[in-house]
Design a protein around this motif. Sequence first.
Motif: not given
Length: 475
Positions: A55-66, A107-113
């Motif tokens: 969960i967190h990998a997606y939330a971190l990259t999504f929220g941090g890079l918007l 890693a895939a979830r982070a790239v999704q974000g």
Amino acid sequence: MEKTSVTRGARPGATLAAVSVVQFMVSLDLTVVNVGLPQISSGLGFSEVGLTWVIHAYALTFGGLLLLGGKIADRYGHKRVMLLGLGLFGLSSLAGGLAQAPGQLVAARAVQGIGAAAVAPAALALLSSTFPGGKERVKAFGIWSAVNASGGAVGVLVGGLLTQYAGWQWVMYVNLPMAAVALALAWRGIARDTLAARRGRPDVLGAVLATAGAALLVFGVVRTDQHPWTSPTTVTTLAVAVALLAAFVQVERTTKRDPLIRLGLFTNRSVAGANLFILLFGGAMASALYFVSLYLQRVLGGSPARAGVEFLPFMVGVVVGSTLAVKVGYRFAPRNMLIIGGTLAAAGYAWFSLMRADGTFLIDVIGPSVVASLGIGLCLAPAVSIATGGVQPHEAGAASGLLNSTRQIGASLGLAALGTAAADRTGRTITPDTLADGYALGMLIGAGLLAVAVLIALFVLPRPARPAADGAQKP
């Protein structure tokens, strides 16, 4: 020359369809994985702590890079960035479904974000510029809000059904057809990006500071399940995040380059008020999906698939509320819609706070689900319309990225705070009674957040102007 999106040559229907599919996909991905976490853990061998990073990998990259995603979309073209983001999102979803080890899935979830952070602000900027005002804007944002909110609710339903009957891999594969459809619609139906005046070199330092600060803030919040709010780890992490964001503000004030976001936007009461509203609204909405899902499974004893089905009234209520927002949006100003919808949502959350250990779906869930979801549906489109309606075209991506980032950070902050309060109320003795008490407290605090959001709409947002000649209210 800088590139931005304009409406000339656009096909509004295709643009709306593409943006709707994109937003549904991004919203669905925020919740679709949750129900499948136990099967993901056993299938890939995650540790208890490591599993949270799905969960967190997606939330971190999504929220941090918007914010950065919005600026890149403004500079290099909304259509171009959305197409690239969709491709990245689809490929990373495929990689996640094929993952054979915990690190591969994280890693895939982070790239999704990263893909979502590029897609979301570009899509919202395209919607805002394609429908600049009048009845068509009200209708377009009503449709957008319906698919946006229903995506999260459908994610719970789809996640439960796919996990139980097809395997956890399909919570990743489900994004592939949606990404393909959105790519086709965007490629053929959205006007190509055209040239606009160059606004100077990008503010790279500001981008680094804002992205690092936002990501670290989300990182500190999502780890409060392991490190309490008052622990040295959390306090230090959040202090560094605040310092980075303060440095970002200073850089934006003094830079001679094109700033990541013009600080003058915050002097606009509509932009400032809408972002404050959505910050609180995001935290409350995340708590509903989280606490009610746990209540249905851990207290009432439902299966993942059954819990997903029991979220249908919530999903339908959001769609009905969004439809009503379109119907009455021609006569009521967006500010007034926020007040009405926020009050209705707060009442639904307060009703949820009466949930009991010996309760039932018909008595303790369906009623408050309908009331709260109707209020949520009434709020989403007006909030976005207010936040993006008064900005210049070259800042549309930045404004939409700011709003999306505010909502994501609000959801992380709110859920972490409410989750901590619920855990404290539950205590160490885990029984249906203590769990129900904890979830009820979380929903009651959510009602309080919504009440404060209504006060912001009342006293911060400007009063509506007189109706336009065609009877539509402009944001």
